[in-house]
Design a protein around this motif. Structure first.
Motif, PDB file in Angstrom:
ATOM      1  N   ALA A   1       1.283  -1.302   0.301  1.00  0.00           N
ATOM      2  CA  ALA A   1      -0.178  -0.161   0.297  1.00  0.00           C
ATOM      3  C   ALA A   1       0.939   1.774  -0.083  1.00  0.00           C
ATOM      4  O   ALA A   1       1.814   1.355   1.233  1.00  0.00           O
ATOM      5  CB  ALA A   1      -0.686  -0.228   1.123  1.00  0.00           C
ATOM      6  N   ALA A   2       0.728   1.955  -0.936  1.00  0.00           N
ATOM      7  CA  ALA A   2       1.257   3.352  -0.704  1.00  0.00           C
ATOM      8  C   ALA A   2       0.916   4.751   0.050  1.00  0.00           C
ATOM      9  O   ALA A   2       1.413   5.273   0.852  1.00  0.00           O
ATOM     10  CB  ALA A   2       1.216   3.858  -2.176  1.00  0.00           C
TER      11      ALA A   2
ATOM     12  N   SER B   1      -2.977 -11.002   4.010  1.00  0.00           N
ATOM     13  CA  SER B   1      -2.468 -12.078   2.625  1.00  0.00           C
ATOM     14  C   SER B   1      -3.818 -10.998   1.515  1.00  0.00           C
ATOM     15  O   SER B   1      -3.633 -11.794   0.004  1.00  0.00           O
ATOM     16  CB  SER B   1      -2.644 -12.896   2.842  1.00  0.00           C
ATOM     17  OG  SER B   1      -3.469 -13.273   2.949  1.00  0.00           O
ATOM     18  N   LEU B   2      -5.333 -11.517   3.001  1.00  0.00           N
ATOM     19  CA  LEU B   2      -6.655 -11.174   1.706  1.00  0.00           C
ATOM     20  C   LEU B   2      -6.278  -9.807   0.780  1.00  0.00           C
ATOM     21  O   LEU B   2      -6.367  -9.424  -0.135  1.00  0.00           O
ATOM     22  CB  LEU B   2      -7.671 -11.311   2.371  1.00  0.00           C
ATOM     23  CG  LEU B   2      -8.267 -12.647   2.544  1.00  0.00           C
ATOM     24  CD1 LEU B   2      -9.565 -12.962   3.469  1.00  0.00           C
ATOM     25  CD2 LEU B   2      -8.405 -13.356   1.142  1.00  0.00           C
ATOM     26  N   ILE B   3      -5.909  -8.103   1.870  1.00  0.00           N
ATOM     27  CA  ILE B   3      -5.742  -7.858   1.370  1.00  0.00           C
ATOM     28  C   ILE B   3      -4.929  -7.185   0.627  1.00  0.00           C
ATOM     29  O   ILE B   3      -4.543  -6.184  -0.390  1.00  0.00           O
ATOM     30  CB  ILE B   3      -5.553  -6.563   2.332  1.00  0.00           C
ATOM     31  CG1 ILE B   3      -5.965  -6.299   3.783  1.00  0.00           C
ATOM     32  CG2 ILE B   3      -5.115  -5.304   2.572  1.00  0.00           C
ATOM     33  CD1 ILE B   3      -6.141  -6.001   5.330  1.00  0.00           C
ATOM     34  N   GLU B   4      -3.591  -7.738   0.376  1.00  0.00           N
ATOM     35  CA  GLU B   4      -2.471  -7.994  -0.261  1.00  0.00           C
ATOM     36  C   GLU B   4      -2.855  -7.719  -2.020  1.00  0.00           C
ATOM     37  O   GLU B   4      -2.879  -8.230  -2.431  1.00  0.00           O
ATOM     38  CB  GLU B   4      -1.183  -9.179  -0.092  1.00  0.00           C
ATOM     39  CG  GLU B   4      -0.412  -7.820   1.607  1.00  0.00           C
ATOM     40  CD  GLU B   4       0.810  -9.158   2.214  1.00  0.00           C
ATOM     41  OE1 GLU B   4       0.528 -10.523   1.123  1.00  0.00           O
ATOM     42  OE2 GLU B   4       0.928  -8.538   2.718  1.00  0.00           O
ATOM     43  N   GLN B   5      -3.921  -9.198  -1.785  1.00  0.00           N
ATOM     44  CA  GLN B   5      -4.585  -9.640  -3.113  1.00  0.00           C
ATOM     45  C   GLN B   5      -5.020  -8.544  -3.817  1.00  0.00           C
ATOM     46  O   GLN B   5      -5.407  -8.358  -4.851  1.00  0.00           O
ATOM     47  CB  GLN B   5      -5.762 -10.826  -2.938  1.00  0.00           C
ATOM     48  CG  GLN B   5      -5.333 -12.376  -2.840  1.00  0.00           C
ATOM     49  CD  GLN B   5      -5.708 -13.570  -2.581  1.00  0.00           C
ATOM     50  OE1 GLN B   5      -6.958 -12.884  -2.611  1.00  0.00           O
ATOM     51  NE2 GLN B   5      -5.870 -14.238  -1.735  1.00  0.00           N
TER      52      GLN B   5
ATOM     53  N   LEU C   1      -4.891  -5.062  -3.578  1.00  0.00           N
ATOM     54  CA  LEU C   1      -4.093  -4.435  -3.565  1.00  0.00           C
ATOM     55  C   LEU C   1      -2.961  -4.602  -5.110  1.00  0.00           C
ATOM     56  O   LEU C   1      -2.906  -3.477  -5.519  1.00  0.00           O
ATOM     57  CB  LEU C   1      -2.746  -4.579  -2.770  1.00  0.00           C
ATOM     58  CG  LEU C   1      -3.874  -3.245  -0.912  1.00  0.00           C
ATOM     59  CD1 LEU C   1      -2.458  -3.821  -0.218  1.00  0.00           C
ATOM     60  CD2 LEU C   1      -4.396  -2.380  -1.670  1.00  0.00           C
ATOM     61  N   ARG C   2      -3.068  -5.881  -4.577  1.00  0.00           N
ATOM     62  CA  ARG C   2      -1.842  -6.161  -6.133  1.00  0.00           C
ATOM     63  C   ARG C   2      -3.324  -6.204  -7.274  1.00  0.00           C
ATOM     64  O   ARG C   2      -3.111  -5.999  -9.010  1.00  0.00           O
ATOM     65  CB  ARG C   2      -2.001  -7.742  -6.441  1.00  0.00           C
ATOM     66  CG  ARG C   2      -0.586  -8.155  -5.870  1.00  0.00           C
ATOM     67  CD  ARG C   2       0.310  -9.591  -5.532  1.00  0.00           C
ATOM     68  NE  ARG C   2      -0.633 -10.326  -5.582  1.00  0.00           N
ATOM     69  CZ  ARG C   2      -1.052 -10.770  -4.204  1.00  0.00           C
ATOM     70  NH1 ARG C   2       0.250 -10.360  -3.837  1.00  0.00           N
ATOM     71  NH2 ARG C   2      -1.592 -11.680  -3.583  1.00  0.00           N
ATOM     72  N   THR C   3      -4.281  -6.861  -7.112  1.00  0.00           N
ATOM     73  CA  THR C   3      -4.948  -5.852  -8.565  1.00  0.00           C
ATOM     74  C   THR C   3      -5.517  -4.518  -8.776  1.00  0.00           C
ATOM     75  O   THR C   3      -5.418  -4.205 -10.227  1.00  0.00           O
ATOM     76  CB  THR C   3      -7.036  -6.893  -8.552  1.00  0.00           C
ATOM     77  OG1 THR C   3      -6.643  -7.452  -7.756  1.00  0.00           O
ATOM     78  CG2 THR C   3      -7.546  -6.548  -9.296  1.00  0.00           C
ATOM     79  N   VAL C   4      -6.292  -3.512  -7.955  1.00  0.00           N
ATOM     80  CA  VAL C   4      -5.869  -2.201  -8.025  1.00  0.00           C
ATOM     81  C   VAL C   4      -4.294  -1.803  -8.669  1.00  0.00           C
ATOM     82  O   VAL C   4      -4.875  -1.011  -9.796  1.00  0.00           O
ATOM     83  CB  VAL C   4      -6.273  -1.212  -6.626  1.00  0.00           C
ATOM     84  CG1 VAL C   4      -7.721  -1.947  -6.514  1.00  0.00           C
ATOM     85  CG2 VAL C   4      -5.570  -1.288  -5.898  1.00  0.00           C
ATOM     86  N   ARG C   5      -3.381  -1.842  -7.823  1.00  0.00           N
ATOM     87  CA  ARG C   5      -1.836  -2.352  -8.493  1.00  0.00           C
ATOM     88  C   ARG C   5      -1.386  -2.300  -9.738  1.00  0.00           C
ATOM     89  O   ARG C   5      -1.485  -1.641 -10.397  1.00  0.00           O
ATOM     90  CB  ARG C   5      -0.986  -1.958  -7.985  1.00  0.00           C
ATOM     91  CG  ARG C   5      -0.611  -1.519  -6.574  1.00  0.00           C
ATOM     92  CD  ARG C   5       0.846  -1.631  -6.152  1.00  0.00           C
ATOM     93  NE  ARG C   5       1.240  -3.000  -6.148  1.00  0.00           N
ATOM     94  CZ  ARG C   5       1.284  -3.779  -5.496  1.00  0.00           C
ATOM     95  NH1 ARG C   5       0.209  -3.812  -4.236  1.00  0.00           N
ATOM     96  NH2 ARG C   5       1.988  -5.129  -5.014  1.00  0.00           N
TER      97      ARG C   5
ATOM     98  N   ILE D   1     -12.322 -11.827  -8.070  1.00  0.00           N
ATOM     99  CA  ILE D   1     -13.183 -11.713  -6.957  1.00  0.00           C
ATOM    100  C   ILE D   1     -12.615 -12.457  -5.845  1.00  0.00           C
ATOM    101  O   ILE D   1     -11.526 -13.400  -6.424  1.00  0.00           O
ATOM    102  CB  ILE D   1     -14.772 -12.813  -7.682  1.00  0.00           C
ATOM    103  CG1 ILE D   1     -15.513 -12.312  -8.653  1.00  0.00           C
ATOM    104  CG2 ILE D   1     -15.939 -13.238  -6.455  1.00  0.00           C
ATOM    105  CD1 ILE D   1     -15.592 -11.272  -8.064  1.00  0.00           C
ATOM    106  N   LEU D   2     -12.346 -11.761  -4.713  1.00  0.00           N
ATOM    107  CA  LEU D   2     -11.905 -12.161  -2.942  1.00  0.00           C
ATOM    108  C   LEU D   2     -12.739 -13.458  -2.613  1.00  0.00           C
ATOM    109  O   LEU D   2     -14.191 -13.091  -3.225  1.00  0.00           O
ATOM    110  CB  LEU D   2     -11.723 -11.432  -2.644  1.00  0.00           C
ATOM    111  CG  LEU D   2     -10.146 -10.617  -2.941  1.00  0.00           C
ATOM    112  CD1 LEU D   2     -10.538  -9.773  -4.183  1.00  0.00           C
ATOM    113  CD2 LEU D   2      -9.825  -9.261  -2.354  1.00  0.00           C
ATOM    114  N   LYS D   3     -12.367 -13.692  -1.887  1.00  0.00           N
ATOM    115  CA  LYS D   3     -12.968 -14.826  -0.761  1.00  0.00           C
ATOM    116  C   LYS D   3     -13.744 -14.603  -0.461  1.00  0.00           C
ATOM    117  O   LYS D   3     -13.146 -13.006   0.746  1.00  0.00           O
ATOM    118  CB  LYS D   3     -11.983 -15.328   0.313  1.00  0.00           C
ATOM    119  CG  LYS D   3     -12.106 -16.419   1.027  1.00  0.00           C
ATOM    120  CD  LYS D   3     -11.145 -16.659   2.348  1.00  0.00           C
ATOM    121  CE  LYS D   3     -11.838 -17.308   3.133  1.00  0.00           C
ATOM    122  NZ  LYS D   3     -10.786 -17.650   4.314  1.00  0.00           N
TER     123      LYS D   3
END
Length: 196
Positions: free
Chosen positions: A35-36, A92-96, A98-102, A156-158
């Protein structure tokens, strides 16, 4: 906060449980890599629960749909928004998300009650909230349909269970071992002889 937790909890206990959920959620966000910025969109003043490293911006708008749209508009960058009703959320869910929007995409995670626990959008995507009925058992489905109707294909996330009722709180506490939320609910259960 969390009026549907009463009874069996007292109003002060329900408020304390909501604060614990927020504390656990903020801890997961703080631990997530990538996250920036870490932004809390808040109605009111932050309390001692706000950890260092978080920027606070005021909520604006009348309904939840307007407040969500304004939050994305005010951040003004690709953003991944997480609610505070899912203290079992992990870094790790948050990171998923974040990777998508980045990477230029969008993300979405439904809640088991029919709502959603997270949404990731790009700048200019905030009109996806226009007219979405909030706090219903169809909110998540309508929100996802609105995103797709605007040409978005969200990752789609968990799905997660959010905390609305005491039964939700018990189920979430079982998932969130070692959390402030689970410890506080166990303490209340012992105090009140509530079955957990």
């Amino acid at each position: 906060m969390k009026t549907r937790l009463t009874p069996p909890l007292e109003p002060e206990q329900a408020a304390a449980l909501a604060r614990a959920a927020l504390t656990d959620t903020l801890a997961a966000v703080a631990a997530a890599r990538g996250a920036a910025r870490r932004v809390v969109v808040l109605d009111g003043q932050p309390g001692p629960w706000l950890p260092p490293g978080f920027e606070v911006i005021p909520q604006r708008g009348d309904g939840l749909d307007e407040r969500l749209a304004a939050a994305f508009e005010d951040v003004g960058a690709p953003a991944f928004l997480v609610g505070m009703d899912t203290p079992q959320v992990t870094p790790s869910l948050i990171e998923q998300g974040l990777r998508t929007v980045r990477g230029g995409g969008t993300a979405f995670g439904t809640a088991l009650d029919g709502g959603f626990w997270c949404i990731g959008l790009q700048p200019g995507d905030h009109p996806v909230f226009d007219g979405v009925p909030m706090s219903t058992e169809r909110t998540g489905a309508v929100q996802l349909a609105r995103m797709r109707a605007r040409g978005l294909t969200p990752a789609i996330l968990k799905p997660l269970r959010d905390v609305d009722t005491y039964e939700d709180a018990v189920a979430v506490a079982r998932e969130a071992h070692g959390s402030h939320f689970a410890a506080l609910l166990a303490e209340f259960a012992l105090e009140e002889e509530i079955a957990v």
